[in-house]
Design an enzyme around this catalytic site. Structure first.
Site, PDB file in Angstrom:
ATOM      1  N   LYS A  80      38.963  28.926  49.152  1.00  0.00           N
ATOM      2  CA  LYS A  80      39.334  30.351  49.045  1.00  0.00           C
ATOM      3  C   LYS A  80      38.288  31.205  49.762  1.00  0.00           C
ATOM      4  O   LYS A  80      37.090  30.917  49.684  1.00  0.00           O
ATOM      5  CB  LYS A  80      39.428  30.727  47.569  1.00  0.00           C
ATOM      6  CG  LYS A  80      39.976  32.133  47.311  1.00  0.00           C
ATOM      7  CD  LYS A  80      40.131  32.381  45.806  1.00  0.00           C
ATOM      8  CE  LYS A  80      40.750  33.729  45.510  1.00  0.00           C
ATOM      9  NZ  LYS A  80      40.895  33.971  44.050  1.00  0.00           N
ATOM     10  N   SER A 155      45.470  35.364  42.755  1.00  0.00           N
ATOM     11  CA  SER A 155      45.058  35.746  44.087  1.00  0.00           C
ATOM     12  C   SER A 155      44.755  34.563  45.006  1.00  0.00           C
ATOM     13  O   SER A 155      44.636  34.755  46.220  1.00  0.00           O
ATOM     14  CB  SER A 155      43.824  36.650  43.999  1.00  0.00           C
ATOM     15  OG  SER A 155      42.736  35.965  43.438  1.00  0.00           O
ATOM     16  N   SER A 179      43.938  33.728  38.570  1.00  0.00           N
ATOM     17  CA  SER A 179      44.117  33.558  40.021  1.00  0.00           C
ATOM     18  C   SER A 179      44.174  32.124  40.532  1.00  0.00           C
ATOM     19  O   SER A 179      44.557  31.906  41.674  1.00  0.00           O
ATOM     20  CB  SER A 179      43.030  34.308  40.777  1.00  0.00           C
ATOM     21  OG  SER A 179      43.408  35.660  40.868  1.00  0.00           O
TER      22      SER A 179
HETATM   23  N1  GLN Z   1      45.775  39.259  38.711  1.00  0.00           N
HETATM   24  C1  GLN Z   1      44.515  39.426  38.039  1.00  0.00           C
HETATM   25  C2  GLN Z   1      43.784  40.625  38.614  1.00  0.00           C
HETATM   26  O1  GLN Z   1      44.279  41.172  39.518  1.00  0.00           O
HETATM   27  C3  GLN Z   1      43.679  38.196  38.157  1.00  0.00           C
HETATM   28  C4  GLN Z   1      42.961  38.087  39.420  1.00  0.00           C
HETATM   29  C5  GLN Z   1      42.011  36.919  39.459  1.00  0.00           C
HETATM   30  O2  GLN Z   1      42.054  36.028  38.621  1.00  0.00           O
HETATM   31  N2  GLN Z   1      41.096  36.981  40.417  1.00  0.00           N
HETATM   32  O3  GLN Z   1      42.754  40.994  38.167  1.00  0.00           O
END
Ligand code: GLN
Length: 487
Positions: A80, A155, A179
């Site tokens: 990532k 994400s 994410s």
């Molecule tokens: N969708 C969640 C957020 O936007 C989780 C994102 C993540 O785990 N980085 O904060």
């Protein structure tokens, strides 16, 4: 065309170590595959072909010389793009870091390299990991390989899409509020968020430090256990890293799961959960009972405040972490910006950050400001404690908690991006594991209209062994993990 790119990490490393397959040959099969499908999926921000080839040749040299090889010999890893890789651009999918080339490796990258893995490149993500769809990337959205008109989840959407499209053997993601698990569910791969403190965050570009962990995305539970064994363990450079002895997570996988006690929270099957998701997960739970688990209903009453608490904490931490990007010390800089510090600072940040990141910085700054601090941030921390107590209580009786990973099936690209609240609601079932620090895995458990459904298994802190064991038993008695998208 050969099927080499379909191999698991276990198969690849065994064949390369025995000299039966060269790392270079295997890497070429992956590069071929990337050339064929990447145009449709857009899983990568950067493919580091030259770097990868160099590593592959080094590994083949070691095999020829008869040197010892690590447990990931020749395994290809997609990383990532918020995990620092020395000499390879690391952007967080943001214009702010478009040209940032880290001078050092994150600890997890050092460990991968020490295990003779090959870093193939950096995967697309929501900007600064803020999102659940991989649509907020400055470099454009990633498409779900099962249906190119759908989101891949986020994400870490690039990592999950690359894994199921066989553009890599395995991948790393980060999980602050879901994410890793959300895209794992939407792309039908295995995704594990380790216990808070198990995997070093040194070199992970911070979004919300108190919540996030780096973890594996793979096509088999064995590969997940193998990758976790490599990346976990104490690191003095991360003060929240827990000092526990290194562990081989592959060892206990085949253990008997009969007698395992599974708690099914009422809140995970209630309002807002799509029927198709509920049906698939309930069917999977029947399977777990066939395999010898005993299931019972539990309740986590404080869950109803989890999303609100999560977003206040995450945005507050984000506003503080992202204050460093001013375009003066580093980050995007508008060369034409003139005026006072405030004017230049604002211009750089307005142009360098996308709308969602700016929204969160503003809301987080508000929640931390004098007068509102107690009302929002402190209150959210108190709720966090209450949620943790709910989970501690539940995990006294139950060995694991099981439910869906996502409340909805993968939806259309563009469908929710203009409605942040609707998007935040998608995280309702994943944020509790981050608020409590518990480990949680998402595994493929069904399909509806060609779209995957993921089942989530949450465990006691530092008991990754048990969730992996349950995941493995389920996987071995089902075929969902063997299905591949028609691309
Ligand atoms: N969708 C969640 C957020 O936007 C989780 C994102 C993540 O785990 N980085 O904060």
């Amino acid at each position: 065309m050969s099927d080499l790119h379909k191999s698991t990490a276990i198969e690849v490393s065994e064949r390369i170590r025995s000299g039966d397959l060269s790392a270079e040959e295997y890497l070429y099969s992956i590069l071929e595959r990337i050339k064929r499908v990447e145009g449709k999926i857009h899983a990568f921000v950067t493919v580091a072909e030259e770097n990868a080839l160099e590593t592959a040749r080094e590994i083949d040299g070691k095999v020829r010389r008869g040197d010892d090889l690590g447990s990931l010999a020749g395994v290809v890893v997609a990383v990532k793009d918020n995990i620092c890789t020395r000499g390879i651009r690391t952007t967080c999918s943001s214009r702010m870091l478009e040209n940032f080339v880290p001078p050092y490796d994150a600890t997890v990258i050092e460990r991968l390299k020490a295990a003779d893995a090959i870093i193939i490149g950096k995967t697309n993500m929501d900007e600064f990991a803020m999102g659940s769809t991989t649509e907020t990337s400055y470099f454009g959205a990633t498409h779900n390989p099962w249906d190119l008109s759908k989101v891949p989840g986020g994400s870490s959407g690039g990592s999950a899409a690359a894994v199921i499209a066989e553009e890599t053997t395995v991948a790393l993601g980060s999980d602050t509020g879901g994410s890793i698990r959300c895209p794992a569910s939407y792309c039908s791969v295995i995704g594990l968020k380790p216990t808070y403190g198990l995997v070093s965050r040194y070199g992970l570009i911070a979004y919300a430090n108190s919540l996030e962990q780096i973890g594996p995305l793979t096509r088999s539970v064995e590969d997940c256990a193998l990758l976790l064994s490599v990346i976990s363990g104490h690191d003095s450079r991360d003060s929240t890293s827990v000092d526990l002895p290194a562990k081989d997570y592959l060892k206990n996988l085949p253990d008997d799961m009969r007698g395992i006690k599974i708690g099914l929270p009422r809140e995970f099957f209630g309002e807002g959960i799509e029927d198709a998701v509920k049906d698939a997960v309930l069917k999977a739970i029947d399977k777990l009972e066939d395999l010898g688990a005993s299931c019972f209903e539990i309740s986590l009453p404080m869950m109803k405040y989890a999303l609100a608490a999560y977003y206040i904490i995450a945005m507050s931490e984000a506003s503080s972490n992202l204050a460093r990007y001013d375009g003066l010390r580093y980050g995007y800089r508008d060369e034409n910006a003139r005026g006072s510090f405030d004017e230049v600072f604002s211009k750089n940040r307005r142009e360098g950050f996308g709308a969602e990141v700016r929204r969160r910085i503003i809301l987080g700054t508000y929640a931390l400001s004098a007068g509102y601090f107690e009302q929002y941030y402190i209150k959210a921390l108190k709720i966090r404690t209450l949620i943790r107590r709910d989970f501690e209580r539940a995990l006294k009786d139950a060995d694991v908690i099981v439910g869906p990973t996502m409340p909805l099936l993968p939806f259309n690209l563009g469908e929710r991006i203009d409605d942040p609240l609707k998007l935040y609601m998608c995280d309702i079932l994943t944020v509790p594991a981050n608020l409590t620090g518990c480990p949680a895995i998402s595994i493929p458990c069904g399909f509806k209209n060609g779209l995957p459904v993921g089942m989530q298994i949450i465990g006691r802190p530092f008991d990754e062994d048990t969730i992996l064991k349950v995941a493995y038993a389920f996987e071995q008695s089902t075929n969902y993990h063997k299905l591949r998208p028609p691309i």
